[in-house]
Scaffold this active site. Structure first.
Site, mmCIF file in Angstrom:
data_model
loop_
_atom_site.group_PDB
_atom_site.id
_atom_site.type_symbol
_atom_site.label_atom_id
_atom_site.label_comp_id
_atom_site.label_asym_id
_atom_site.label_seq_id
_atom_site.Cartn_x
_atom_site.Cartn_y
_atom_site.Cartn_z
ATOM 1 N N GLU A 192 -16.972 43.023 36.377
ATOM 2 C CA GLU A 192 -15.944 43.298 37.397
ATOM 3 C C GLU A 192 -15.573 44.784 37.415
ATOM 4 O O GLU A 192 -14.422 45.170 37.197
ATOM 5 C CB GLU A 192 -14.686 42.468 37.122
ATOM 6 C CG GLU A 192 -14.906 40.997 37.273
ATOM 7 C CD GLU A 192 -13.620 40.200 37.149
ATOM 8 O OE1 GLU A 192 -12.692 40.663 36.467
ATOM 9 O OE2 GLU A 192 -13.539 39.122 37.744
ATOM 10 N N GLU A 384 -19.266 34.248 37.690
ATOM 11 C CA GLU A 384 -18.086 33.504 37.216
ATOM 12 C C GLU A 384 -17.520 32.656 38.333
ATOM 13 O O GLU A 384 -17.384 33.144 39.451
ATOM 14 C CB GLU A 384 -16.959 34.464 36.798
ATOM 15 C CG GLU A 384 -17.160 35.215 35.545
ATOM 16 C CD GLU A 384 -15.996 36.141 35.250
ATOM 17 O OE1 GLU A 384 -14.869 35.869 35.702
ATOM 18 O OE2 GLU A 384 -16.242 37.154 34.593
HETATM 19 C C1 BGP Z 1 -12.001 37.624 35.281
HETATM 20 C C2 BGP Z 1 -12.703 37.942 33.983
HETATM 21 C C3 BGP Z 1 -12.931 36.841 33.067
HETATM 22 C C4 BGP Z 1 -12.070 35.599 33.249
HETATM 23 C C5 BGP Z 1 -11.634 35.361 34.679
HETATM 24 C C6 BGP Z 1 -10.587 34.255 34.797
HETATM 25 O O1 BGP Z 1 -11.156 38.692 35.508
HETATM 26 O O2 BGP Z 1 -13.966 38.554 34.229
HETATM 27 O O3 BGP Z 1 -12.788 37.432 31.789
HETATM 28 O O4 BGP Z 1 -11.032 35.562 32.359
HETATM 29 O O5 BGP Z 1 -11.169 36.503 35.275
HETATM 30 O O6 BGP Z 1 -9.304 34.813 34.693
HETATM 31 P P1 BGP Z 1 -8.228 34.204 33.695
HETATM 32 O O7 BGP Z 1 -8.918 34.123 32.385
HETATM 33 O O8 BGP Z 1 -7.075 35.146 33.742
HETATM 34 O O9 BGP Z 1 -7.875 32.837 34.237
#
Ligand code: BGP
Length: 492
Positions: A192, A384
């Protein structure tokens, strides 16, 4: 005629994903150095978590550094992945995963970040990780840097604000290629990378001075150094390995709140800076012209070296990847807000949100796949996606996460529709395939996995693994997908 009418129906690689900082724990094991994510505290969601746990100030980092325990700092524990390697790999194999997206902890290999040689204990650990995945027949998709960078680099060199950090990162990359280049299929230099703009502590390790807003010239200087680092890593990686190199952004799937020209114009502008800017640089190989006005109006300036133009132009990404959790609404007028992935967004009256306010939108995934593929015409990997929820381990020892199965069904249907729309979908990695600590709110109790990890926000629990109902469902889904394949081979 195939070139005239481009086809794109390749088999999708079905997989899962974690990140070292949220999964491994063992934050000091084997000489691992402290990294920026280890400094982030868990605070009950009633408090103003954004600045205190996400956009850390210098005093917050100093306070965390003094605090050697891990109860209030969930990333120091992760979900115990370091201590459950063989068991977890066996679970990934039982799922039948075709690809596993993981990341390496930079400070486990280079505790300070500026050492000449890697930490032998770090090499030994990742030797075990990569070899066990390959023995399990699972392709490796490696995020080389998933937010955390060695804290020493931030404190003694200025982190990504300094061009020296590019050299340290390249040494880290060379260690990866030398030791495991023949085991890894896909590489992402950065997770990201657009987070550098909307969440600078996570994205570029930029520490705030007190309550002052970020110096945007430092933000874009840091991002520029990451762009150059990505190009240099691709140049080196293409010489040393057979892997494919991608870029990755958080995808926000913007909708205008109304058909008013003003809402639409604002949507285009928000999408340019938050969504397209970073991938435009990494896929097209130059800064898009819309950034000139953006920099000029904000008085943003930063150093660019002579070699940068050639590097960025020549070493662009082989594939484009993104994280997708929700869609977002843009309105000129102030409207009711809700939360999103590291951001606050406007509420969409047509969508339901999860407990954290993230608006679920399966059709938005198809929309995003079409827009990204139309823009770049490079294969697309969903790096993701998944549903964060407060799963419960019931009396019967099970986790009945039917809501996650429903979420996955809806999103998989839309991925297939996008494929029929002509989008070349490389693969899909379900986020948090085994429960991990959440990135935005540092909560263990915000769960994404098909495997439940028995730990709470304060680190209490056995950390034993329990398969959720979604484990069997995803395992059968992957099995069916493999069964449907004709002769097309994955190897493109
Ligand atoms: C993105 C990241 C991941 C993951 C995802 C879900 O920003 O790449 O690391 O965590 O978000 O977010 P969260 O874990 O805050 O629910």
């Amino acid at each position: 005629m195939r070139e005239l009418f481009k086809t794109s129906v390749y088999p999708i690689l079905w997989g899962g994903a974690t990140a070292s900082g949220q999964y491994e724990g063992a934050w000091k094991e084997g000489g691992r150095g402290m990294d920026t994510q280890d400094m982030r505290p868990y605070l009950p969601r009633t408090s103003e978590a954004t600045t205190s746990t996400r956009l850390l100030t210098r005093e917050a980092v100093l306070r965390a550094k003094e605090d050697a325990e891990d109860t209030s700092y969930p990333f120091r524990r992760g979900s115990g992945g370091f201590y459950h390697l063989d068991e977890d790999t066996a679970l990934l194999k039982e799922l039948g995963l075709e690809v596993y997206r993981m990341s390496i902890s930079w400070s486990r290999l280079y505790p300070r970040g500026d050492e000449e040689k890697p930490n032998p204990a770090g090499i030994a650990y990742y030797n075990r990780v990569f070899q066990s995945l390959r023995r399990a027949g699972i392709r490796i998709f490696l995020t080389m840097n998933h937010y955390g960078i060695p804290l020493y680099l931030v404190e003694h060199y200025g982190g990504w604000t300094s061009r020296e950090t590019i050299g340290f990162y390249l040494r880290f990359a060379e260690t990866i290629f030398e030791n495991w280049g023949d085991l890894i299929d896909f590489y992402l230099p950065f997770n990201e990378i657009n987070a550098g703009y909307f969440s600078p502590y996570n994205g570029v390790g930029l520490v705030r001075e007190g309550e002052e807003p970020y110096d945007e010239s430092l933000v874009f200087q840091s991002l520029h150094h990451q762009f150059v680092a990505s190009a240099k890593v691709i140049e080196l990686g293409r010489r040393m390995t057979k892997g494919k190199f991608g870029c990755m952004t958080a995808c926000f799937c913007y909708y205008p709140y109304s058909c008013s020209p003003e809402d639409n114009l604002k949507t285009v502008k928000e999408e340019q800076i938050n969504q397209w800017f970073c991938s435009d640089v990494l896929v097209r190989g130059y800064y898009p012209s819309y950034m000139n006005r953006f920099f000029e109006e904000r008085g943003i300036s930063f150093e660019v070296a002579e070699e940068d133009e050639r590097l960025l132009k020549k070493y662009t990404a082989d594939f484009v990847s993104f994280s997708y959790y929700q869609s977002s609404v843009i309105s000129v007028e102030e409207k009711e807000k809700t939360a999103g992935n590291l951001v606050t967004v406007t509420k969409n009256p047509y969508l339901k949100a999860n407990e954290w306010g993230w608006q679920m939108d399966a059709a938005g995934l198809r929309t995003s796949l079409n827009k990204i593929f139309d823009r770049y015409e490079r294969p697309v990997f969903i790096a993701e996606n998944g549903l964060g929820s407060r799963d419960v381990l019931e009396e019967d020892g099970k986790v009945h996460d039917w809501y996650r199965i429903d979420y996955l069904k809806e999103h998989f249907e839309q991925i297939k529709e996008a494929q029929r729309d002509g989008v070349e979908v490389l693969g899909y990695a379900m986020w948090g395939i085994i429960d991990i600590v959440s990135e935005g709110s540092c909560e263990m109790e915000k769960r994404y996995g098909t495997v439940y990890v028995d730990g709470d926000n304060m680190g209490n629990g056995t950390y034993r693994r329990v398969k959720k109902d979604s484990f069997e469902w995803y395992k059968n889904f992957i099995q069916e997908e493999k069964g449907k394949r004709g002769k097309e081979s994955y190897d493109r």
